[in-house]
Design an enzyme around this catalytic site. Structure first.
Site, PDB file in Angstrom:
ATOM      1  N   CYS A  43       0.837  -1.197   0.000  1.00  0.00           N
ATOM      2  CA  CYS A  43       0.000   0.000   0.000  1.00  0.00           C
ATOM      3  C   CYS A  43       0.876   1.253   0.000  1.00  0.00           C
ATOM      4  O   CYS A  43       1.821   1.357  -0.769  1.00  0.00           O
ATOM      5  CB  CYS A  43      -0.954  -0.070   1.186  1.00  0.00           C
ATOM      6  SG  CYS A  43      -2.324   1.098   1.172  1.00  0.00           S
ATOM      7  N   THR A  44       0.580   2.186   0.887  1.00  0.00           N
ATOM      8  CA  THR A  44       1.325   3.449   0.911  1.00  0.00           C
ATOM      9  C   THR A  44       2.692   3.324   1.567  1.00  0.00           C
ATOM     10  O   THR A  44       3.392   4.318   1.703  1.00  0.00           O
ATOM     11  CB  THR A  44       0.509   4.550   1.613  1.00  0.00           C
ATOM     12  OG1 THR A  44       0.187   4.117   2.939  1.00  0.00           O
ATOM     13  CG2 THR A  44      -0.766   4.859   0.838  1.00  0.00           C
TER      14      THR A  44
END
Length: 180
Positions: A113-114
């Site tokens: 993800c981030t």
């Protein structure tokens, strides 16, 4: 044996695997890959955080680091999970320096993800193909990366997973690369 194993001389070598924890991490980006990575034969998995205290995920779940960044050995596999809590860390030189140092000596760097944006803040994704959560794909180019809208993207020793259950997919790919 995979090409990654042959290239890195990993056939059977004990692996040090580390996940970076921080307040506001998304626990599924931690625990999904954890379920895969802790099952790798001949490996040790640990959680690392800036401070030796419980970490709260985005929903308040408490996660306990094994030790601090300062006490981490050189990792073979660096796991950078995502979550909105990584935004304040994008200018934390203690964290960014640790990520750079660990990535420099790692056999594999794995973001979910981030977590890719945190690696980007450390200058680690410049010129790489990468993926992240669909809502933040547009930010990858600001770190000099090429945004690829796929669940899992490999670029050399870096593996990027889009987020949530894609983190499990990425961890499975990493496990196959490292142990067959």
């Amino acid at each position: 044996m995979t090409s990654t194993q042959a290239h890195n001389g990993l056939d059977g070598r004990h692996l040090q695997i580390g996940t970076f924890l921080y307040d506001g991490v998304d626990q599924i980006d931690v625990t999904g890959p954890f379920e895969v990575l802790t099952r790798l034969p001949n490996s040790t998995h640990r959680f690392y955080a800036v401070e030796d205290r419980p970490i709260r995920d985005i929903m308040g779940m408490r996660l306990l680091p094994d030790t601090t960044l300062a006490n981490a050995p050189q990792l073979d596999i660096l796991h950078a999970p995502g979550g909105p809590g990584n935004e304040p860390l994008t200018d934390d030189e203690t964290v960014l320096s640790w990520l750079r140092s660990q990535a420099n000596g790692a056999v594999a760097v794995f973001s979910v993800c981030t977590g890719a944006l945190l690696l980007g803040s450390a200058g680690l994704i410049l010129g790489r193909r990468a993926t992240t959560h669909w809502t933040t794909h547009h930010l990858l180019s600001s770190f000099g990366a090429t945004s690829v809208k796929e669940r899992v993207v490999r670029d050399g020793t870096y593996l990027f997973a889009a987020g949530v259950t894609a983190g499990i997919d990425g961890a499975l790919q990493l496990a196959a690369d490292l142990r067959g």
